[in-house]
Design an enzyme around this catalytic site. Structure first.
Site, PDB file in Angstrom:
ATOM      1  CG  ASN A   1      -1.867   1.305   1.336  1.00 20.24           C
ATOM      2  OD1 ASN A   1      -2.044   1.944   0.485  1.00 20.24           O
ATOM      3  ND2 ASN A   1      -2.366   1.397   2.651  1.00 20.24           N
ATOM      4  CD1 TRP A   2       3.792   1.364  -3.018  1.00 21.95           C
ATOM      5  CD2 TRP A   2       3.316   2.336  -4.687  1.00 21.95           C
ATOM      6  NE1 TRP A   2       4.482   0.625  -3.894  1.00 21.95           N
ATOM      7  CE2 TRP A   2       4.215   1.346  -5.032  1.00 21.95           C
ATOM      8  CE3 TRP A   2       3.227   3.291  -5.931  1.00 21.95           C
ATOM      9  CZ2 TRP A   2       5.080   0.922  -6.230  1.00 21.95           C
ATOM     10  CZ3 TRP A   2       3.654   3.119  -7.130  1.00 21.95           C
ATOM     11  CH2 TRP A   2       4.748   1.847  -7.163  1.00 21.95           C
ATOM     12  CE  LYS A   3       0.246   3.459   4.762  1.00 25.26           C
ATOM     13  NZ  LYS A   3       0.053   3.392   6.234  1.00 25.26           N
TER      14      LYS A   3
ATOM     15  CG  HIS B   1      -6.033   1.534   5.149  1.00 28.48           C
ATOM     16  ND1 HIS B   1      -5.569   2.492   5.956  1.00 28.48           N
ATOM     17  CD2 HIS B   1      -5.106   0.428   4.865  1.00 28.48           C
ATOM     18  CE1 HIS B   1      -4.165   2.137   6.235  1.00 28.48           C
ATOM     19  NE2 HIS B   1      -3.773   1.199   5.645  1.00 28.48           N
TER      20      HIS B   1
ATOM     21  CD  GLU C   1      -2.805   5.234   6.895  1.00 25.72           C
ATOM     22  OE1 GLU C   1      -2.849   5.442   5.642  1.00 25.72           O
ATOM     23  OE2 GLU C   1      -1.975   4.862   7.486  1.00 25.72           O
TER      24      GLU C   1
ATOM     25  CD  GLU D   1      -3.689  -2.935   7.478  1.00 25.97           C
ATOM     26  OE1 GLU D   1      -2.572  -3.171   7.195  1.00 25.97           O
ATOM     27  OE2 GLU D   1      -4.392  -2.067   7.326  1.00 25.97           O
TER      28      GLU D   1
ATOM     29  N   GLY E   1       1.810   1.980  10.786  1.00 27.79           N
ATOM     30  CA  GLY E   1       2.973   3.300  10.647  1.00 27.79           C
ATOM     31  C   GLY E   1       3.517   3.568  12.110  1.00 27.79           C
TER      32      GLY E   1
ATOM     33  CB  SER F   1       5.021  -1.695  12.083  1.00 29.38           C
ATOM     34  OG  SER F   1       4.523  -0.490  12.314  1.00 29.38           O
TER      35      SER F   1
ATOM     36  N   GLY G   1       2.580  -1.068   4.586  1.00 24.64           N
ATOM     37  CA  GLY G   1       2.611   0.257   4.044  1.00 24.64           C
ATOM     38  C   GLY G   1       3.981   0.908   3.696  1.00 24.64           C
ATOM     39  N   GLY G   2       4.761   1.600   4.640  1.00 26.86           N
ATOM     40  CA  GLY G   2       5.707   2.172   4.594  1.00 26.86           C
ATOM     41  C   GLY G   2       6.806   1.481   3.919  1.00 26.86           C
TER      42      GLY G   2
HETATM   43  C1  PEP Z   1      -0.955  -0.215   6.034  1.00 30.94           C
HETATM   44  O1  PEP Z   1      -0.986   0.914   5.606  1.00 30.94           O
HETATM   45  O2  PEP Z   1      -1.878  -0.925   5.772  1.00 30.94           O
HETATM   46  C2  PEP Z   1       0.280  -0.555   6.956  1.00 30.94           C
HETATM   47  C3  PEP Z   1       0.026  -1.819   7.556  1.00 30.94           C
HETATM   48  O3  PEP Z   1       1.174   0.276   6.967  1.00 30.94           O
HETATM   49  P1  PEP Z   1       2.551   0.152   7.861  1.00 30.94           P
HETATM   50  O4  PEP Z   1       3.100  -1.055   7.245  1.00 30.94           O
HETATM   51  O5  PEP Z   1       3.237   1.398   7.428  1.00 30.94           O
HETATM   52  O6  PEP Z   1       2.278  -0.034   9.285  1.00 30.94           O
END
Ligand code: PEP
Length: 258
Positions: free
Chosen positions: A9-11, A95, A97, A174, A180, A219, A240-241
């Site tokens: 997930n590039w957000k 999600h 966010e 999640e 994050g 994470s 994500g990151g």
């Molecule tokens: C996400 O955006 O779904 C996520 C899990 O982010 P991160 O890996 O950065 O915690």
């Protein structure tokens, strides 16, 4: 036997140039993770770029959200039919966010879960596989409500469409406190929640419960992916990151293969 899936997930990150570089580096290593399925979720404006780069590669792509409505006067929204038009295999739904940062903020959790359920139906109606994100907030975690939160959405989905419809779905646990933050859930904690989700589903449809992929997200990094993915009910990750760093992301994809 469930195939592992790693979703990046590039957000709201990337430019045409940085995307091209990142995709090139990932594709150069794709032979090192052939037994995992890998999907990329760019910002929607880069969907066509990602489609062009990944078409024929064996990797998939999708968007980070979709509208619960079919078409019409919904400024700024993306329909399920548009996703299909751009070859999306998957779409992220619910999600945290989206839930926490947008209009969704003012909504009652049940209303929100029902919108998620409507988006899920819309995606299925166009043959796009929803990746449904479910997880507890830090407050819910601290007060021991994880199972309640996870069960609430699962029950809404089962009651609306029957457990069988979930066979065309991917679930992603999640925990919001892990997204994050750099603080991943332990493999044991995540396994316990994944197993709870599978058992809840098994009460309605044992075959779907056995076949459904349940991803962990929060994470995930190159160095914690392997212990998480080695758990019996964790079928890959929503990342994500770390999906913005080719070396880290490839390491995670490789961990899903072992
Ligand atoms: C996400 O955006 O779904 C996520 C899990 O982010 P991160 O890996 O950065 O915690």
């Amino acid at each position: 036997m469930r195939k592992p899936l790693v979703a990046g997930n590039w957000k709201m990150n990337g430019t045409s140039a940085s995307n091209a570089l990142l995709l090139g580096k990932i594709l150069a290593q794709k032979n090192t993770f052939i037994s995992a399925e890998v999907a990329i979720f760019p910002s929607a404006v880069y969907l066509q770029q990602v489609q062009m780069a990944l078409q024929g590669s064996g990797l998939s792509w999708g968007t980070q959200n979709l509208s619960q409505f079919r078409q019409g006067a919904y400024t700024g929204e993306i329909s399920a039919a548009m996703l299909k038009d751009f070859g999306c295999k998957y779409v992220l739904i619910g999600h945290s966010e989206r839930r926490c940062l947008y209009a969704e903020l003012d909504l009652d959790q049940n209303v929100l879960d029902n919108i998620v359920a409507e988006k899920y139906e819309m995606a299925l109606s166009e043959g796009v596989t929803p990746i449904l994100c479910i997880g507890e907030t830090p407050e819910e975690h601290a007060t021991g409500q994880t199972e309640e939160v996870v069960a609430r959405l699962l029950d809404i989905l089962i009651n609306k469409n029957g457990a069988k419809a979930l066979a065309q779905t991917v679930l992603a646990y999640e925990p919001v406190w892990a997204i994050g933050t750099g603080k991943s859930a332990s493999p044991e904690w995540a396994q316990e929640v994944h197993s709870f989700m599978r058992e809840r589903l098994a009460k309605h449809d044992p075959a779907t419960a056995e076949s459904i992929q349940i991803l962990y997200g929060g994470s995930v990094k190159g160095d914690n992916a392997a212990p998480l993915f080695s758990m019996p009910d964790i079928d890959g990750g929503l990342v994500g990151g770390a999906s913005l760093d080719a070396v880290e992301f490839v390491k995670i994809c490789q961990a899903a293969c072992s």
